[in-house]
Design a protein around this motif. Structure first.
Motif, PDB file in Angstrom:
ATOM      1  N   GLY A 217       0.818  -1.210   0.000  1.00 37.11           N
ATOM      2  CA  GLY A 217       0.000   0.000   0.000  1.00 37.11           C
ATOM      3  C   GLY A 217       0.851   1.259   0.000  1.00 37.11           C
ATOM      4  N   ASP A 218       0.152   2.408  -0.027  1.00 34.29           N
ATOM      5  CA  ASP A 218       0.878   3.682  -0.075  1.00 34.29           C
ATOM      6  C   ASP A 218       0.149   4.784   0.680  1.00 34.29           C
ATOM      7  N   GLY A 219      -0.600   4.409   1.709  1.00 31.38           N
ATOM      8  CA  GLY A 219      -1.351   5.393   2.482  1.00 31.38           C
ATOM      9  C   GLY A 219      -0.481   6.171   3.448  1.00 31.38           C
ATOM     10  N   PRO A 220      -0.991   7.245   4.017  1.00 27.36           N
ATOM     11  CA  PRO A 220      -0.198   8.110   4.895  1.00 27.36           C
ATOM     12  C   PRO A 220       0.119   7.513   6.265  1.00 27.36           C
TER      13      PRO A 220
ATOM     14  N   TYR B 155      -7.249  -9.591  11.914  1.00 25.87           N
ATOM     15  CA  TYR B 155      -7.142  -8.263  11.299  1.00 25.87           C
ATOM     16  C   TYR B 155      -6.893  -8.262   9.795  1.00 25.87           C
ATOM     17  N   ALA B 156      -6.711  -9.408   9.174  1.00 24.96           N
ATOM     18  CA  ALA B 156      -6.350  -9.443   7.750  1.00 24.96           C
ATOM     19  C   ALA B 156      -7.370  -8.703   6.884  1.00 24.96           C
ATOM     20  N   GLU B 157      -8.646  -8.934   7.127  1.00 24.64           N
ATOM     21  CA  GLU B 157      -9.689  -8.293   6.310  1.00 24.64           C
ATOM     22  C   GLU B 157      -9.670  -6.775   6.494  1.00 24.64           C
ATOM     23  N   GLN B 158      -9.497  -6.326   7.733  1.00 25.42           N
ATOM     24  CA  GLN B 158      -9.448  -4.891   8.000  1.00 25.42           C
ATOM     25  C   GLN B 158      -8.201  -4.257   7.384  1.00 25.42           C
ATOM     26  N   ILE B 159      -7.077  -4.942   7.496  1.00 22.73           N
ATOM     27  CA  ILE B 159      -5.838  -4.439   6.890  1.00 22.73           C
ATOM     28  C   ILE B 159      -6.014  -4.296   5.388  1.00 22.73           C
ATOM     29  N   GLN B 160      -6.622  -5.304   4.769  1.00 19.49           N
ATOM     30  CA  GLN B 160      -6.841  -5.261   3.326  1.00 19.49           C
ATOM     31  C   GLN B 160      -7.712  -4.067   2.938  1.00 19.49           C
TER      32      GLN B 160
ATOM     33  N   GLY C 109      -6.497   3.224   0.465  1.00 15.19           N
ATOM     34  CA  GLY C 109      -5.386   4.164   0.475  1.00 15.19           C
ATOM     35  C   GLY C 109      -5.123   4.838   1.805  1.00 15.19           C
ATOM     36  N   SER C 110      -5.598   4.240   2.892  1.00 17.76           N
ATOM     37  CA  SER C 110      -5.436   4.863   4.209  1.00 17.76           C
ATOM     38  C   SER C 110      -4.087   4.579   4.848  1.00 17.76           C
ATOM     39  N   VAL C 111      -3.525   3.422   4.550  1.00 17.98           N
ATOM     40  CA  VAL C 111      -2.319   3.003   5.269  1.00 17.98           C
ATOM     41  C   VAL C 111      -1.263   2.441   4.324  1.00 17.98           C
ATOM     42  N   THR C 112      -0.049   2.470   4.791  1.00 19.15           N
ATOM     43  CA  THR C 112       1.032   1.661   4.237  1.00 19.15           C
ATOM     44  C   THR C 112       1.390   0.646   5.309  1.00 19.15           C
ATOM     45  N   VAL C 113       1.339  -0.625   4.955  1.00 20.37           N
ATOM     46  CA  VAL C 113       1.653  -1.679   5.912  1.00 20.37           C
ATOM     47  C   VAL C 113       3.010  -2.274   5.545  1.00 20.37           C
TER      48      VAL C 113
END
Length: 245
Positions: free
Chosen positions: A77-80, A101-106, A112-116
């Motif tokens: 990902g590329d979120g802030p 948490y896999a579904e929520q992370i996905q 575009g909310s997070v970079t993991v």
């Protein structure tokens, strides 16, 4: 008492003192010998431990083709909001964390909310009967990241679905490859990457970095914007960071 008797008494007292001093010297010698022996055993044990710790083969450190961080994280990902997850594929608690948490992370990645940043570690190599399963599984997962972000996530879930128990030899390389090809659809290039152990050195470096420089003492460890958060509060902490914008 006559002079002769006094001389006899002095000789007897002197002899008793001599025997006492000799016994004391023998006792000190025994104690000293035991202490030296214990020290030798301790030093020998420390040397053996050091040799064992340094007996792990050194692998070439190859940088993945996938997007990775300078702290040995596979970037998804590329979120802030920056989320760092330190995982071990033999860790039951990591399996539970991923299941929760896999579904929520996905969904956070998709919107575009997070970079993991996934940090595949090998802390539990010691619990795989000498086969270094954690290292092998982690290296195979990094090979999957070279194929694509989604393939890395899918392979991670597949490894947890087939997770071996601690204190077993884990899955063989052939089984790791079968999971990738049959369950995830990874191809020949990925298989060659796994068979060549291309990323074993990168995983070793990442494990050292995490445990020596990044303050990681166990898995799973989650960080949100660089701060460690409780696993039970992970979703709330990430959402709070997203809402804070």
């Amino acid at each position: 008492m006559g002079k002769s008797n006094r001389n006899t008494d002095r000789r007897q007292a002197a002899e008793a003192l001599r025997r006492q001093q000799a016994a004391e010297a023998r006792r000190r010698k025994i104690v000293f010998g035991v202490a030296i022996g214990a020290a030798v055993v301790l030093i020998g044990g420390l040397l053996a431990w050091g040799i064992w710790m340094n007996s792990e083969p050194e692998y070439e450190v190859n940088d993945p083709a996938a997007q990775v961080t300078d702290t040995f994280g596979v970037q998804i990902g590329d979120g802030p909001v920056q989320v760092d997850l330190y995982i071990d594929y033999m860790c039951p608690a990591c399996n539970q964390f991923e299941s929760a948490y896999a579904e929520q992370i996905q969904s956070w990645v998709d919107d575009g909310s997070v970079t993991v940043n996934y940090h595949p570690l090998a802390i539990l190599d010691r619990l795989s009967a000498g086969t270094e399963y954690s290292s092998r599984a982690a290296a195979a997962a990094v090979c999957a990241a070279d194929v694509g972000e989604q393939q890395f996530l899918d392979y991670t879930l597949a490894l947890y679905a087939n997770q071996p128990a601690e204190n077993t030899s884990g899955l063989t390389d052939q089984e790791l490859i079968a999971i990738g090809t049959d369950d995830v659809g990874l191809g020949a290039d990925w298989q060659s990457c796994v068979e060549s152990e291309k990323y074993r050195g990168w995983v070793q470096e990442g494990n050292t970095s995490a445990t020596s420089d990044q303050g990681v003492t166990g898995t799973p460890t989650a960080k949100v914007n660089g701060e460690v958060v409780e696993n039970s509060a992970f979703a709330d902490e990430v959402q709070a960071a997203i809402d804070a914008g």
